[in-house]
Design a protein around this motif. Structure first.
Motif, PDB file in Angstrom:
ATOM      1  N   LYS A  65      52.764  73.326  89.974  1.00  0.00           N
ATOM      2  CA  LYS A  65      54.234  73.408  89.918  1.00  0.00           C
ATOM      3  C   LYS A  65      54.687  74.806  89.524  1.00  0.00           C
ATOM      4  O   LYS A  65      55.661  75.327  90.080  1.00  0.00           O
ATOM      5  CB  LYS A  65      54.787  72.365  88.952  1.00  0.00           C
ATOM      6  CG  LYS A  65      54.719  70.952  89.498  1.00  0.00           C
ATOM      7  CD  LYS A  65      55.284  69.946  88.517  1.00  0.00           C
ATOM      8  CE  LYS A  65      55.284  68.542  89.097  1.00  0.00           C
ATOM      9  NZ  LYS A  65      55.812  67.545  88.160  1.00  0.00           N
ATOM     10  N   LEU A  66      53.990  75.428  88.598  1.00  0.00           N
ATOM     11  CA  LEU A  66      54.326  76.785  88.185  1.00  0.00           C
ATOM     12  C   LEU A  66      54.201  77.749  89.363  1.00  0.00           C
ATOM     13  O   LEU A  66      55.064  78.591  89.595  1.00  0.00           O
ATOM     14  CB  LEU A  66      53.425  77.231  87.025  1.00  0.00           C
ATOM     15  CG  LEU A  66      53.612  78.661  86.534  1.00  0.00           C
ATOM     16  CD1 LEU A  66      55.001  78.841  85.940  1.00  0.00           C
ATOM     17  CD2 LEU A  66      52.554  79.006  85.497  1.00  0.00           C
ATOM     18  N   MET A  67      53.127  77.598  90.126  1.00  0.00           N
ATOM     19  CA  MET A  67      52.911  78.471  91.280  1.00  0.00           C
ATOM     20  C   MET A  67      53.990  78.235  92.340  1.00  0.00           C
ATOM     21  O   MET A  67      54.479  79.189  92.955  1.00  0.00           O
ATOM     22  CB  MET A  67      51.511  78.252  91.846  1.00  0.00           C
ATOM     23  CG  MET A  67      50.438  78.753  90.895  1.00  0.00           C
ATOM     24  SD  MET A  67      48.704  78.347  91.206  1.00  0.00           S
ATOM     25  CE  MET A  67      48.568  77.928  92.867  1.00  0.00           C
ATOM     26  N   ILE A 126      59.396  77.625  96.023  1.00  0.00           N
ATOM     27  CA  ILE A 126      59.222  76.431  96.854  1.00  0.00           C
ATOM     28  C   ILE A 126      59.687  75.215  96.060  1.00  0.00           C
ATOM     29  O   ILE A 126      59.240  74.992  94.936  1.00  0.00           O
ATOM     30  CB  ILE A 126      57.744  76.266  97.276  1.00  0.00           C
ATOM     31  CG1 ILE A 126      57.291  77.484  98.088  1.00  0.00           C
ATOM     32  CG2 ILE A 126      57.545  74.976  98.060  1.00  0.00           C
ATOM     33  CD1 ILE A 126      55.809  77.524  98.384  1.00  0.00           C
ATOM     34  N   GLU A 127      60.567  74.427  96.668  1.00  0.00           N
ATOM     35  CA  GLU A 127      61.112  73.257  95.986  1.00  0.00           C
ATOM     36  C   GLU A 127      60.165  72.066  96.118  1.00  0.00           C
ATOM     37  O   GLU A 127      59.478  71.911  97.127  1.00  0.00           O
ATOM     38  CB  GLU A 127      62.476  72.903  96.570  1.00  0.00           C
ATOM     39  CG  GLU A 127      63.522  73.952  96.272  1.00  0.00           C
ATOM     40  CD  GLU A 127      64.898  73.556  96.776  1.00  0.00           C
ATOM     41  OE1 GLU A 127      65.113  72.374  97.095  1.00  0.00           O
ATOM     42  OE2 GLU A 127      65.742  74.461  96.851  1.00  0.00           O
ATOM     43  N   TYR A 128      60.159  71.226  95.097  1.00  0.00           N
ATOM     44  CA  TYR A 128      59.382  69.987  95.083  1.00  0.00           C
ATOM     45  C   TYR A 128      60.178  68.972  94.279  1.00  0.00           C
ATOM     46  O   TYR A 128      61.130  69.320  93.594  1.00  0.00           O
ATOM     47  CB  TYR A 128      57.995  70.215  94.457  1.00  0.00           C
ATOM     48  CG  TYR A 128      58.057  70.705  93.032  1.00  0.00           C
ATOM     49  CD1 TYR A 128      58.093  69.803  91.968  1.00  0.00           C
ATOM     50  CD2 TYR A 128      58.099  72.069  92.743  1.00  0.00           C
ATOM     51  CE1 TYR A 128      58.166  70.248  90.659  1.00  0.00           C
ATOM     52  CE2 TYR A 128      58.168  72.519  91.435  1.00  0.00           C
ATOM     53  CZ  TYR A 128      58.204  71.602  90.399  1.00  0.00           C
ATOM     54  OH  TYR A 128      58.277  72.046  89.101  1.00  0.00           O
ATOM     55  N   GLN A 130      49.878  70.535  99.295  1.00  0.00           N
ATOM     56  CA  GLN A 130      50.341  70.756 100.662  1.00  0.00           C
ATOM     57  C   GLN A 130      51.499  71.745 100.694  1.00  0.00           C
ATOM     58  O   GLN A 130      51.518  72.651 101.529  1.00  0.00           O
ATOM     59  CB  GLN A 130      50.805  69.439 101.298  1.00  0.00           C
ATOM     60  CG  GLN A 130      49.704  68.532 101.735  1.00  0.00           C
ATOM     61  CD  GLN A 130      50.252  67.250 102.358  1.00  0.00           C
ATOM     62  OE1 GLN A 130      51.416  66.898 102.178  1.00  0.00           O
ATOM     63  NE2 GLN A 130      49.404  66.551 103.073  1.00  0.00           N
ATOM     64  N   LEU A 131      52.434  71.556  99.780  1.00  0.00           N
ATOM     65  CA  LEU A 131      53.571  72.473  99.718  1.00  0.00           C
ATOM     66  C   LEU A 131      53.105  73.899  99.407  1.00  0.00           C
ATOM     67  O   LEU A 131      53.594  74.862  99.990  1.00  0.00           O
ATOM     68  CB  LEU A 131      54.558  72.010  98.655  1.00  0.00           C
ATOM     69  CG  LEU A 131      55.335  70.726  98.940  1.00  0.00           C
ATOM     70  CD1 LEU A 131      56.079  70.259  97.696  1.00  0.00           C
ATOM     71  CD2 LEU A 131      56.294  70.942 100.099  1.00  0.00           C
ATOM     72  N   LEU A 132      52.144  74.008  98.491  1.00  0.00           N
ATOM     73  CA  LEU A 132      51.641  75.318  98.088  1.00  0.00           C
ATOM     74  C   LEU A 132      50.965  76.035  99.260  1.00  0.00           C
ATOM     75  O   LEU A 132      51.113  77.237  99.437  1.00  0.00           O
ATOM     76  CB  LEU A 132      50.668  75.165  96.924  1.00  0.00           C
ATOM     77  CG  LEU A 132      50.202  76.438  96.251  1.00  0.00           C
ATOM     78  CD1 LEU A 132      51.377  77.187  95.636  1.00  0.00           C
ATOM     79  CD2 LEU A 132      49.174  76.130  95.180  1.00  0.00           C
ATOM     80  N   LYS A 133      50.251  75.272 100.073  1.00  0.00           N
ATOM     81  CA  LYS A 133      49.546  75.852 101.213  1.00  0.00           C
ATOM     82  C   LYS A 133      50.452  76.033 102.421  1.00  0.00           C
ATOM     83  O   LYS A 133      50.056  76.619 103.415  1.00  0.00           O
ATOM     84  CB  LYS A 133      48.349  74.981 101.601  1.00  0.00           C
ATOM     85  CG  LYS A 133      47.227  75.026 100.593  1.00  0.00           C
ATOM     86  CD  LYS A 133      45.966  74.427 101.150  1.00  0.00           C
ATOM     87  CE  LYS A 133      45.911  72.951 100.946  1.00  0.00           C
ATOM     88  NZ  LYS A 133      44.655  72.345 101.403  1.00  0.00           N
TER      89      LYS A 133
END
Length: 92
Positions: free
Chosen positions: A65-67, A73-75, A86-89
């Motif tokens: 979440k920090l990254m 990027i929203e989550y 998945q969002l991070l990648k």
């Protein structure tokens, strides 16, 4: 962001700090010491290897979440670890 480059044992806590761990170090002398010994590096972005799922699984949800926040990027709070990765990648 400070990221562990080489695994080491913390002299204060005795814990082994694994490669890829994101650290927050307030003590500037401690930070300079770890940087000079090349145990940690300063990084704007942490890149995950796509074929190394073991390293990905070592990241905590909090670290992911920090990254995501650093990248803007929203989550949602209900997103699980797999969705966050998945969002991070960028696989949304």
């Amino acid at each position: 962001m400070l990221v562990v480059k080489h695994e080491f044992q913390d002299k204060y806590s005795g814990k082994v700090i694994k490669v890829g761990t994101i650290l927050e170090i307030e003590d500037e002398n401690r930070k300079k010491d770890l940087l000079s010994r090349q145990l940690i590096v300063e990084a704007d972005v942490l890149v995950l290897k796509q074929d190394d799922q073991e390293e990905e699984s070592e990241l905590t949800v909090k670290e992911i979440k920090l990254m995501l926040e650093e990248k803007g990027i929203e989550y949602t709070p209900r997103d699980n670890k797999a969705k966050l990765l998945q969002l991070l990648k960028g696989d949304s």
